[in-house]
Design a protein around this motif. Structure first.
Motif, PDB file in Angstrom:
ATOM      1  N   GLU A  37       0.824  -1.200   0.000  1.00 49.44           N
ATOM      2  CA  GLU A  37       0.000   0.000   0.000  1.00 49.44           C
ATOM      3  C   GLU A  37       0.864   1.259   0.000  1.00 49.44           C
ATOM      4  N   LYS A  38       1.898   1.277   0.845  1.00 53.62           N
ATOM      5  CA  LYS A  38       2.738   2.472   0.940  1.00 53.62           C
ATOM      6  C   LYS A  38       3.582   2.649  -0.315  1.00 53.62           C
ATOM      7  N   THR A  39       4.067   1.541  -0.873  1.00 54.34           N
ATOM      8  CA  THR A  39       4.844   1.638  -2.100  1.00 54.34           C
ATOM      9  C   THR A  39       3.986   2.163  -3.238  1.00 54.34           C
ATOM     10  N   MET A  40       2.738   1.737  -3.297  1.00 54.40           N
ATOM     11  CA  MET A  40       1.837   2.214  -4.345  1.00 54.40           C
ATOM     12  C   MET A  40       1.528   3.706  -4.170  1.00 54.40           C
ATOM     13  N   LEU A  41       1.429   4.173  -2.942  1.00 58.90           N
ATOM     14  CA  LEU A  41       1.221   5.599  -2.706  1.00 58.90           C
ATOM     15  C   LEU A  41       2.415   6.406  -3.204  1.00 58.90           C
ATOM     16  N   VAL A  42       3.624   5.904  -2.903  1.00 64.27           N
ATOM     17  CA  VAL A  42       4.836   6.582  -3.367  1.00 64.27           C
ATOM     18  C   VAL A  42       4.887   6.590  -4.889  1.00 64.27           C
TER      19      VAL A  42
END
Length: 459
Positions: free
Chosen positions: A345-350
């Protein structure tokens, strides 16, 4: 085995129709260039292994792969060397939901041949054929989009050449492989092998995957010894893998899974990275966050010379992103490795934020109903990350651009050949741990139950 996928709140919208195929063609022996269709963000499954996790069978790999697909990821990288990775990835891609919604031709599967264990390699024609067929079975697929010769520095140039020729024979005569490449760590070896293969066969490699050579700690892949040399050897695509340096660039240090501390980084380098982590902390940032954003965002342009025009992952569930939506130019290809839903999830936000900062990002955000100042925020964030990245370089000192030896001193390949071409294994490879033999499994919980310390990628 992996559990049934749990839909995250962001992925519970109305399900779309079957996803469109990647536009691959093969006409009169000429195939679509890999650089036209390979997605610039590849999901790496080396983390589905005991090196990075004490029990990969306890991970929700099915949920991870499903969520990656819904967020727009359309390429998965694996290897027989990654323990149960091929099996876990294959099972995740074989669920009824994935088969119905994401047909096989809508995503790419990348795997490898040649590396069997830490000190065991076999690049013979016989083993290459056996490995390819085994990967097809494990991955539940009729073809492999890209097959690398895994970690070419551990064998002789003649062995690499033999393996590449056999892979190309399989490609041309059997049609179960589409593209062929090599992977490894030492840039001089990758360059030597790419040049040798072009010189001896007259055909360049489709891809050369480098790992841990374009990170906060080591950026040599972007220079004359890296991508420029590979481009001159005719290499089409140069994916950048392991943007955290196999877990080196983490505040908590290298990950220690079921196989113990495997990382080759020496103590002085680890200490320098720890100091760099403290430096980031002083400015309210975690070194992992800076490392991920810096590598992904910078390689998009630094790796564009051998990049791809494949459609990027949008980072938004069920939202398709065209390469034309972000300027239409080649983007450098990166491989990310995650183990848990919060990491993804966090990688996709970045990644979404990085795309917002590309050409046309402002208009794309408005058209998609996102914040009209997303482009401005992205460009400002890029400047801040670049400043901290330069600070990290100063703190690392001699550790910046340091490369560890691969293979290490005293390395001996335990795989041998008998006369007559019959493969002999000096000792049986240790099978990967099964759920019963693994360390005590701790069920992986959803986002709300995973602490902050485990919410960022390991690799």
């Amino acid at each position: 085995m992996a559990t049934t996928p749990i839909e995250h709140p962001s992925t519970t919208s109305t399900l779309p129709m079957r996803q469109k195929p990647i536009p691959y063609t093969l006409i009169n022996g000429r195939r679509t260039p890999l650089s036209s269709i390979l997605p610039p963000l590849v999901f790496g499954t080396a983390t589905f292994n005991h090196q990075y996790n004490s029990d990969p069978f306890a991970l929700d790999t099915t949920g991870l792969v499903t969520s990656a697909l819904t967020h727009g990821i359309r390429a998965f990288d694996t290897s027989p060397y990654y323990g149960p990775s091929e099996q876990l990835l294959g099972n995740a891609l074989a669920t009824p939901f994935v088969r119905e919604t994401f047909p096989r031709n809508s995503y790419m599967v990348l795997t490898k041949v040649g590396r069997i264990a830490g000190d065991e390699f076999d690049y013979s024609k016989e083993w290459v054929r056996q490995s390819v067929n085994r990967s097809l079975e494990r991955l539940h697929t009729e073809y492999l989009d890209l097959v690398y010769c895994h970690d070419v520095e551990f064998v002789s140039p003649a062995e690499v050449l033999e393996a590449v020729k056999e892979l190309r024979r399989i490609r041309d005569e059997e049609g179960i492989i589409r593209y062929i490449g090599i992977s490894g760590y030492p840039l001089n070896v990758l360059g030597d092998m790419a040049e040798l293969i072009l010189r001896e066969t007259g055909e360049p490699l489709d891809a050369v995957q480098s790992y841990a050579n374009f990170t906060l700690q080591n950026q040599t892949l972007a220079g004359s010894r890296g991508i420029l040399r590979l481009k001159a050897a005719g290499v089409d695509v140069v994916p950048n893998a392991s943007i955290l340096g196999m877990g080196l660039l983490r505040r908590d240090g290298v990950p220690v899974g079921g196989m113990g501390d495997f990382h080759p980084a020496p103590s002085p380098l680890r200490e320098a990275v720890r100091n760099a982590s403290d430096f980031c902390n002083a400015y309210g940032e975690r070194i992992e966050v800076i490392a991920i954003r810096f590598a992904l965002e910078t390689w998009i342009s630094a790796g564009a010379l051998c990049g791809s025009k494949g459609d990027p992952a949008s980072g938004i569930p069920w939202k398709h992103e065209s390469i034309d939506d972000v300027g239409g130019s080649k983007l450098g290809v990166s491989v990310i490795g995650v183990s848990r839903a919060p990491e993804l999830e966090k990688t996709m936000l970045v990644w979404r934020s990085i795309l917002d900062g590309l050409e046309g990002g402002q208009e794309t955000a408005v058209q998609a109903g996102r914040w009209y100042r997303a482009w401005e925020w992205s460009t400002n964030r890029r400047k801040a990350v670049q400043i901290l990245a330069e600070g990290v370089q100063e703190v690392l000192g001699e550790g910046f651009n340091y490369a560890w030896a691969s293979p290490g001193p005293g390395y001996v390949n335990k795989r041998e050949k008998k006369k007559g071409g019959i493969v002999q294994q000096s000792e049986a490879p240790a099978p990967w741990l099964t759920p019963a033999a693994s360390p005590e499994a701790v069920p992986v919980q959803d986002v709300g139950d995973v602490g902050e310390e485990r919410s960022l990628p390991l690799r």
